[in-house]
Design an enzyme around this catalytic site. Structure first.
Site: not given
Lengths: 309, 309, 309, 309
Positions: C64, C67, C191, C243, C261
């Site tokens: 992530s 991102k 993705y 998160y 992660v």
């Protein structure tokens, strides 16, 4: 109590006059093309008589009504172990809600919300190719109504397969919790096809006779399912058969029923009759507007209610 | 079908043997003191006969079972306008959940979850002092069972008044949406008192006769409520009477019922009988564990199911 | 304030001693194979100096963290119109939650939860084949760290493609609301590949320099993004980068950061430095346990906090 | 970078022209009476200078801005054990939401949503009568701004006490989980009073100086709170200070801030200044519309952002 012929004619006449007929489902493009003026109703009495009014011999897409038949088949196949993968409670949410799945670890609330019916379909796929599973379900329904002309409307199935993103979401979501044993596309392939069964009110009413008759086919006398299971399917239809409008249907109509977004409803008067009604316009909960109203009227006139003395 | 006396004795004997009796509710401290070994059951047949087994003449706290009687009274008082303030759908949530209220602007899902019953009580308060409203509800229940010895267990009411913070939260929350017309303490004062009614199984079964008999008091012949309303209350009991375990109860037992955390359940076999059962231990959904089981057994043996032919 | 070399060595030594290293993510099978003993950290100062400790030159799956780079690219591509399709608020939910999407009509809360990042990827796909879009993102990251050896770990991408059912659910769900313009498999194909970029701490710290330097590449002086956008990406990293543990990270560490992660975290000290840390064991919120702790220690010793005078 | 006097005058002039000023909060009746044309702003620089424009010397109801001061006091009183009773994460929900409390067992997400602030107030009540606790909080705020004229607007407190049903719901709800040690009315009595503090922008900006200055009172040099705690309060203000619009405020303005429904916002530029702004009209998230805009403009012109190099 009224005569059924008179009552049925009266209800059909009243429905023909109705101005507000709800809105035809458009989220499956193919369903959006159906004429909202259509209305049909058929009653298959346990004594063998069948009565019909309106467009009762015009096939329509039964959609979620098929979930009653797949549930019956799945219970026959794996018995009560099904209930480890799907609950028996009303959901308190729309038919395609995913919220509850997140809170309850991928176990759908009941076999009549989309997620639950996809799990049921997944059960029926075990040991089969999708094509075989679809065939098995179709033959079962043809057997129930004793009519081989029930067919799959492939344009509807294709329409859902191309646009049913919510159902893909539900299936993939359950798969992420391990509550789907086949690839989501495979389970959905079968699911979209049994939802696309095209049946007439007459066929559907006939197909539902075993639920009105303690599990036994009132025509042939064959046992479709045990009496206890027939009761329990009726119970599930009453508590969960109309999605987030199930309480309302039980309150107003007072008999078990299962609706589909094609505008069909299968309803059961235990010990008396199986009823199918169809009118494509839906109410806010996604249930046939005139179908619900016609059943409310008919049940009232005939004094058909599981809650009456 | 079995004889009712035999069936009842058999069920009572089976329950006496039960090892796992559930857990007595402790969130109302006063209820936590009840002996979990208690079990009573009474059946008031529409034909006037009454049968009982076990601790059927020992008073217990009826708690949420009282919601059936307050709903009956409120419908008599303001009719269907009640449904503008409370819904008719299963909640899909625990009895004391507040989540649904936030999502649905202070309108409770149905009159049998706590929030809904508090609204019903608020209706009964209109034009009354709390003391008068409590008196009216008590007299109504005494009338229904034709027994003036039904009383309010004030220690239970006081216990809830001192500790029922969730209910205060629900009432204040609905008040913030304008769906409570009295001060929360006032509505809750009445609510806690009718929940604290102490009744025996015999009294409770007698009180429920009008629901088994189309709204007419099967003893005196007085009309308590219209036939249609009696049906509809039965429908609500079936779909919503056991909180988040309502679907399960409909599935297993197949008759309308309303449970209370005191361990009581009032169940109705339309046209046949009103049943009250009591065993203080609860299952995970807050319904009497043995009470549910006893009703399941009895219904099976007697072939009592609204879903059976 | 300490010297950075000393501080870094001290933190690395402390982390080497750590007993509780969290749990390696297993939901992507390929990630589960990484050695939990690994720990690396690299700091790229705005003045051009780079410091590293531990396994700072071992590539890991940035997941992530990517991102941040796709958001940067998408803002460059379509500007602030992006914010019509994705929000800018912390979600208050786990990274893969679908609940919020149902309540907010398919608009993800922010670009750093999975759903939001999938929308961002969908933007980057416009006018491209998936392969081209992946190539564009890869070249951008290689440009940012000035190192062509950044590569895609295809086994990780394949692992997610085979098992990422939650992400398929999210993508299909958003598609059902019209908030995905490509087929879910296509958007997810891209993705999964940019999540599978393999980078070292050194490369990642270098790649993040533009965020510490007002949008300008502190190495080459090229403007990557406007100063205002760089700030705003930092703001999003601070409020949403970890998160459901974002508040905690802001509270304890006090600088913007984005975790993955795979155990990596990219953190930014505006005006001072870009930091990358890696340790595969995760905490309950899915963020690197030792990575978070190392950043907390380092920030404290160096007095690096955006909230300090 | 601009001169602060010029910038402030320019922002005030722009705000005076604004047509869309948002809607004055009406849920507290007393607040609904305030003139929406009011606008004031004050900046207390760390170097001791104070600048003001508009209605900066008119007292207004600080409402939730008071939560910054009660949090400061509570941390001083019981230290980090506070975090066992309240979280540190953005809520992703409106300020008065109760949903999250049900899902997380009565632990509020952060000390700036209503539920969290009520817990903080409950902490300050320990060992005190409500009147004393209110007095302590008032004296603390008077000390912070070095001005004894800060007062409690008792009509506002009474207004909330009479109508704050949502807050009663929240308090009772937390009490049901044991996360409130005093009677809900007592904790809310104190809460409503500190929310009803009336302060001017000038006073509020002065009161916030310790947060801009590492915990030390920049006027007197007294240490109000440790440097680390001051940072952490700033972090909480940034991630949670504007309810469900916190991400947006961080994104647009880029500095810590805490808003109140009275239309006030306290904002902090660490190391530089404490700012108070007031305009009664609110945006959809319940934050001052012009207040947010004025801070965005001022921060841009002055290059004040914690995310800038």
């Amino acid at each position: 109590m009224a005569e059924i012929e008179t009552a049925l004619a009266q209800v059909a006449a009243e429905m023909a006059e109705a101005r507000d007929r709800g809105s035809v489902a458009t989220y499956i493009p193919q369903l959006g093309k159906v004429d909202p003026q259509r209305f049909g109703i058929a009653v298959a009495m346990n004594d063998g008589r069948v009565f019909a009014e309106g467009d009762a011999d015009e096939p329509f897409s039964i959609q979620s009504v098929s979930k009653v038949f797949t549930l019956t088949l799945a219970l026959g196949k794996i018995g009560d172990s099904l209930w480890q993968r799907v609950g028996r409670e009303p959901s308190g949410n729309p038919f395609n809600s995913i919220v509850q799945l997140e809170h309850e670890h991928g176990i759908p609330r009941n076999p009549f919300v989309n997620a639950g019916a996809i799990v049921v379909t997944d059960v029926l796929l075990a040991g089969h190719q999708p094509r075989e599973a679809i065939g098995e379900i179709l033959r079962f329904v043809q057997f129930l109504c004793d009519d081989d002309s029930v067919y799959i409307d492939r344009s509807v199935a294709a329409s859902e397969q191309a646009t049913g993103f919510r159902n893909y979401a539900l299936a993939n979501y359950m798969r992420s919790f391990g509550n789907l044993t086949h690839a989501p596309e495979m389970a959905l392939g079968v699911y979209f096809h049994h939802c696309a069964f095209a049946m007439t009110c007459r066929q559907l009413a006939l197909a539902g006779r075993y639920l009105a008759n303690g599990g036994r086919h009132s025509g042939t006398g064959h046992t479709v399912i045990s009496t206890e299971r027939a009761r329990r399917i009726n119970a599930l239809m009453l508590t969960c058969g109309h999605y987030d409008g199930s309480g309302e249907f039980a309150f107003r109509v007072g008999i078990p029923g299962k609706s589909g977004v094609g505008g069909g409803i299968l309803a059961v008067v235990p010990g008396v009759a199986s009823i199918a009604v169809w009118s494509p316009g839906l109410n806010a909960n996604g249930n046939s507007k005139l179908g619900s109203l016609a059943l409310e009227r008919l049940a009232k006139v005939m004094n058909w209610s599981v809650f009456a003395p």
